[in-house]
Design an enzyme around this catalytic site. Structure first.
Site, short mmCIF file in Angstrom:
data_model
loop_
_atom_site.label_atom_id
_atom_site.label_comp_id
_atom_site.label_asym_id
_atom_site.label_seq_id
_atom_site.Cartn_x
_atom_site.Cartn_y
_atom_site.Cartn_z
N TYR A 146 -13.14 13.99 -53.69
CA TYR A 146 -13.10 15.21 -52.80
C TYR A 146 -14.29 16.15 -53.16
CZ TYR A 146 -10.63 18.44 -49.80
OH TYR A 146 -10.17 19.67 -48.72
N ARG A 199 -19.86 20.32 -38.84
CA ARG A 199 -19.85 21.25 -39.80
C ARG A 199 -19.35 20.70 -41.14
NH1 ARG A 199 -17.05 24.40 -42.71
NH2 ARG A 199 -15.10 23.60 -41.75
N LYS A 217 -10.04 12.65 -47.44
CA LYS A 217 -8.82 13.48 -47.25
C LYS A 217 -7.64 12.61 -46.95
CE LYS A 217 -10.01 17.89 -46.13
NZ LYS A 217 -9.59 19.11 -46.15
N GLU A 289 -10.83 18.02 -38.60
CA GLU A 289 -11.74 18.30 -39.86
C GLU A 289 -13.10 18.64 -39.54
OE1 GLU A 289 -11.45 19.30 -43.60
OE2 GLU A 289 -9.61 18.71 -42.54
N ASP A 290 -13.50 19.77 -40.12
CA ASP A 290 -14.93 19.81 -40.06
C ASP A 290 -15.44 19.80 -38.71
OD1 ASP A 290 -14.97 20.32 -42.71
OD2 ASP A 290 -15.84 18.75 -43.20
N ASN A 293 -17.46 25.64 -35.51
CA ASN A 293 -16.61 26.86 -35.56
C ASN A 293 -15.98 27.07 -33.78
OD1 ASN A 293 -16.48 27.59 -38.10
ND2 ASN A 293 -18.04 29.01 -37.84
N ASP A 312 -7.18 21.51 -40.36
CA ASP A 312 -7.22 21.72 -41.93
C ASP A 312 -8.02 22.78 -42.37
OD1 ASP A 312 -5.87 21.40 -44.63
OD2 ASP A 312 -8.18 20.68 -45.18
N ASP A 313 -9.31 22.91 -41.59
CA ASP A 313 -10.12 24.04 -42.09
C ASP A 313 -9.52 25.54 -41.77
OD1 ASP A 313 -12.35 22.23 -42.91
OD2 ASP A 313 -12.54 21.74 -40.90
N GLY A 347 -15.86 32.79 -39.35
CA GLY A 347 -15.51 31.46 -39.13
C GLY A 347 -14.32 31.07 -38.96
N GLU A 348 -14.14 29.71 -38.94
CA GLU A 348 -12.74 29.19 -38.86
C GLU A 348 -11.80 29.39 -40.25
OE1 GLU A 348 -12.97 24.56 -38.79
OE2 GLU A 348 -14.93 25.42 -37.91
N ASN A 454 -17.42 26.01 -49.73
CA ASN A 454 -17.80 24.70 -50.53
C ASN A 454 -18.87 24.10 -50.03
OD1 ASN A 454 -15.46 24.10 -51.96
ND2 ASN A 454 -14.29 23.97 -49.87
N ASN A 498 -7.65 24.70 -53.81
CA ASN A 498 -8.01 23.49 -52.82
C ASN A 498 -6.80 23.19 -51.91
OD1 ASN A 498 -8.47 20.66 -52.47
ND2 ASN A 498 -9.40 20.59 -54.37
N ASN A 499 -7.60 22.85 -50.69
CA ASN A 499 -6.67 22.47 -49.58
C ASN A 499 -5.66 21.43 -49.82
OD1 ASN A 499 -8.40 24.29 -48.31
ND2 ASN A 499 -8.59 23.22 -46.51
#
Length: 623
Positions: A146, A199, A217, A289-290, A293, A312-313, A347-348, A454, A498-499
């Site tokens: 990760y 992103r 993930k 995910e990613d 925005n 998740d973001d 952002g998100e 990150n 950490n998510n």
């Protein structure tokens, strides 16, 4: 490596059903080649689903298929009966001995990317060993599978790509996305992690190279929450990239075109969502995910009430950050309504955290208008205000715009607003200057500073900078791991927000209950459960989070909370509601340990003696 002809030859008995088909092949095709082709047709990942059908598995599949392979842990009886005796050395190992060897092997490497490649290879050849190794050594291996190493793996994806771990659905497949989905061999996918690569962490647009994110993930779904790996599917929706370096890179593996945008892009994502439901059902969990925005919030608002989905973001990051804030209340002795929040970044991630903070304050009895008034936010154009002439206040930003004079300098904003909580989600390294950190210390007895961007290279400040510029009074958390910090005669071990503390447990609860839609309440529950797991000893050593070694227990507690929420709100589709939620969840977890490779056998009772009549000739029976 074993030669394929000799392997098929050693398994003649098991291949006879295939050789029978040789008689119907054209005479121009040599029978030996036809038999070999038939053997070759059954290759990697032959076994699918929860239940293995013994008649469909050949002996050699137990070596070739990572779901079946046990390496040198096959017993002598298993090797002989399966027809693989002699294909391995004489040594017999336990899984525990193999784990020790894995630890030795991965520690040989000094470069994190080489460790990542070793683990990827282990995943490709021995699935149970990989996941057990990862789950039992999560503190050491989390930074490899990760963030931050997964970011480097994405940047080098074109160079290190070996074999598929997920689906690549390209814009050229529009109109046929369901046909692409059918090509994935697993029939019972319950969780999908999808990205368009726009992103990736704080690294920007990596296009199809973003596949490393959903792969990583979903590996954590299994390692940390026990979700069965065959139920997980990583997907990249490849609509091109605007990264010129990638477009000109001869090693780039994705569509070599600029990103598709606008109505065509939206229609493509709509078709993808419909194809997932058609292939795997309405309750399939789809984790975004990613995404950029500008798309992340749109898709969350668009799909959250019609699909089983979350971002998740936005929501995962929010839950882990709010959990840290809940834990900080034990240090400050204050409630959320006594905090003033300043977000560097709009952002998100920042919006997601702020929205969940508002929900948390409302749960404490604070009116929603007052909750919004306690939160200030800064984007690239400065403080969000109703009167500024630059930038925009579209989407969720408008909720946090203040009716004050515009300001652009972050140091000035910190001095004016006097926040008690400073949260960085900007992907701007070094944004929290020593002056800003000292100002936070001057204005607060225990300043709360979260540098969440990150990977590590994008963090707003380091843990060392935060501690040294606040006289070690800071309550600190980061998005990526930092080494311990020594101040005076005390060593601090900063916690990583950490998510991974959040999404595996949420996913387990959602999958097991067959939840239709995922409300924000579930993420607030997840934040509370995580905060409840923090011990006084964790806070004393400088961490707002429990050790990563306890993350599987955290995931189970979160899954229990999510399960209860799903049934209380009528969102579950699995009935009846379990009486013992923990045991019910545990019964559905993945088994990291090897199982016997032999077919199950059993005895029958002795047949009773019954005298039968004499046989009559067939011609007599006709007469």
């Amino acid at each position: 490596m074993f030669s394929r002809p000799s392997l098929c030859g050693n398994l003649g008995k098991l291949c006879r059903s295939g050789t029978a088909a040789v008689t119907s092949t054209p005479t121009t095709t040599p029978p030996a080649l036809s038999a070999l082709a038939l053997c070759d047709a059954r290759g990697y990942h032959e076994v699918v689903g929860d239940i293995i059908c013994p008649s469909q598995v050949r002996g050699i599949d137990h070596i070739r298929d990572p779901r079946l392979n046990k390496g040198l842990a096959f017993t002598l009886e298993e090797r002989q009966v399966l027809g693989i005796h002699g294909l391995q050395p004489a040594r017999f190992k336990t899984q525990e001995e193999q784990l020790q060897l894995c630890k030795i092997a991965v520690n040989r490497y000094t470069e994190p990317l080489n460790k990542y490649l070793y683990l990827s290879d282990l995943h490709d050849r021995n699935e149970r060993l990989f996941f057990r190794f990862l789950s039992e050594n999560i503190e050491d291996l989390m930074p490899i599978v990760y963030t931050p190493t997964v970011g480097l793996a994405c940047q080098r994806f074109g160079l290190i790509y070996r074999r598929p771990h997920g689906l690549f659905v390209t814009f050229n497949d529009r109109g046929h996305i369901f046909d692409v989905m059918k090509n994935w061999p697993e029939p019972n996918v319950r969780a999908i992690c999808v990205t368009d690569g726009e992103r990736i962490l704080g690294l920007g647009d990596l296009g199809a190279c973003g596949m490393g994110i959903p792969v990583g993930k979903l590996a954590l779904y299994t390692a940390l929450a026990g979700i069965k790996p065959h139920q997980c599917l990583p997907i990249v929706v490849d609509v091109g990239t605007n990264n010129i370096d990638l477009l000109e890179d001869p090693l780039y593996v994705g569509l070599r075109q600029k990103r598709v945008v606008g109505r065509e892009y939206d229609d493509f994502i709509d078709e993808f969502m419909e194809a997932v439901v058609k292939r795997y059902g309405q309750n399939t969990l789809i984790q975004f995910e990613d995404f950029g925005n500008h798309n992340a919030f749109r898709f969350l608002d668009k799909y959250r009430n019609t699909y089983c989905t979350f971002n998740d973001d936005i929501q995962g990051t929010a839950a882990v950050a709010v959990a840290g804030l809940y834990a900080s209340k034990r240090i400050t002795g204050k409630s959320f309504k006594e905090y003033t929040f300043l977000f560097a970044g709009a952002g998100e991630a920042a919006i997601g955290i702020a929205d969940l903070v508002v929900k948390g304050m409302v749960a404490e009895g604070v009116p929603i208008e007052e909750a919004y008034s306690r939160i200030f936010m800064v984007d690239i154009d400065g403080l969000l205000t109703t009167s500024r002439n630059v930038g925009n206040l579209d989407g969720h930003k408008v909720n946090y715009a203040k009716d004050i004079e515009p300001m652009q300098d972050l140091e000035q904003i910190v001095s004016t607003v006097k926040p008690s909580v400073l949260i960085g989600a900007s992907a701007c390294a070094g944004l929290f200057t020593p002056k800003i950190l000292r100002t936070m210390a001057d204005n607060n007895e225990r300043p709360i500073i979260f540098a969440l961007s990150n990977p590590t290279s994008k963090a707003e400040c380091t843990a060392e900078e935060a501690y040294h510029n606040t006289d070690a009074r800071v309550i600190f958390s980061s998005g990526s791991p930092f080494p311990p910090v020594v101040v005076g005669n005390k060593t601090y071990y900063p916690g990583q927000g950490n998510n991974a503390y959040i999404f595996p447990g949420v996913g387990l609860g959602v999958i097991c209950t067959g939840t239709h839609h995922i409300p924000d309440d579930m993420f607030l529950i997840a934040a509370q459960e995580l905060a409840n797991f923090v011990e006084p000893a964790d806070i004393e050593r400088g961490s707002l989070y429990p050790p990563l070694s306890s993350i599987r227990d955290v995931s189970m507690n979160i899954a229990i909370g999510v399960t209860k929420c799903a049934y209380d709100k009528g969102l579950a589709s699995t009935y009846p509601e379990p009486q013992d939620t923990r045991k019910w969840l545990e019964d559905q977890l993945y088994n990291f340990n090897y199982e016997c490779s032999m077919p199950v056998t059993w005895t029958w009772p002795r047949m009773p003696y019954i005298k039968t009549r004499e046989e009559s000739p067939l011609i007599a029976a006709i007469k």
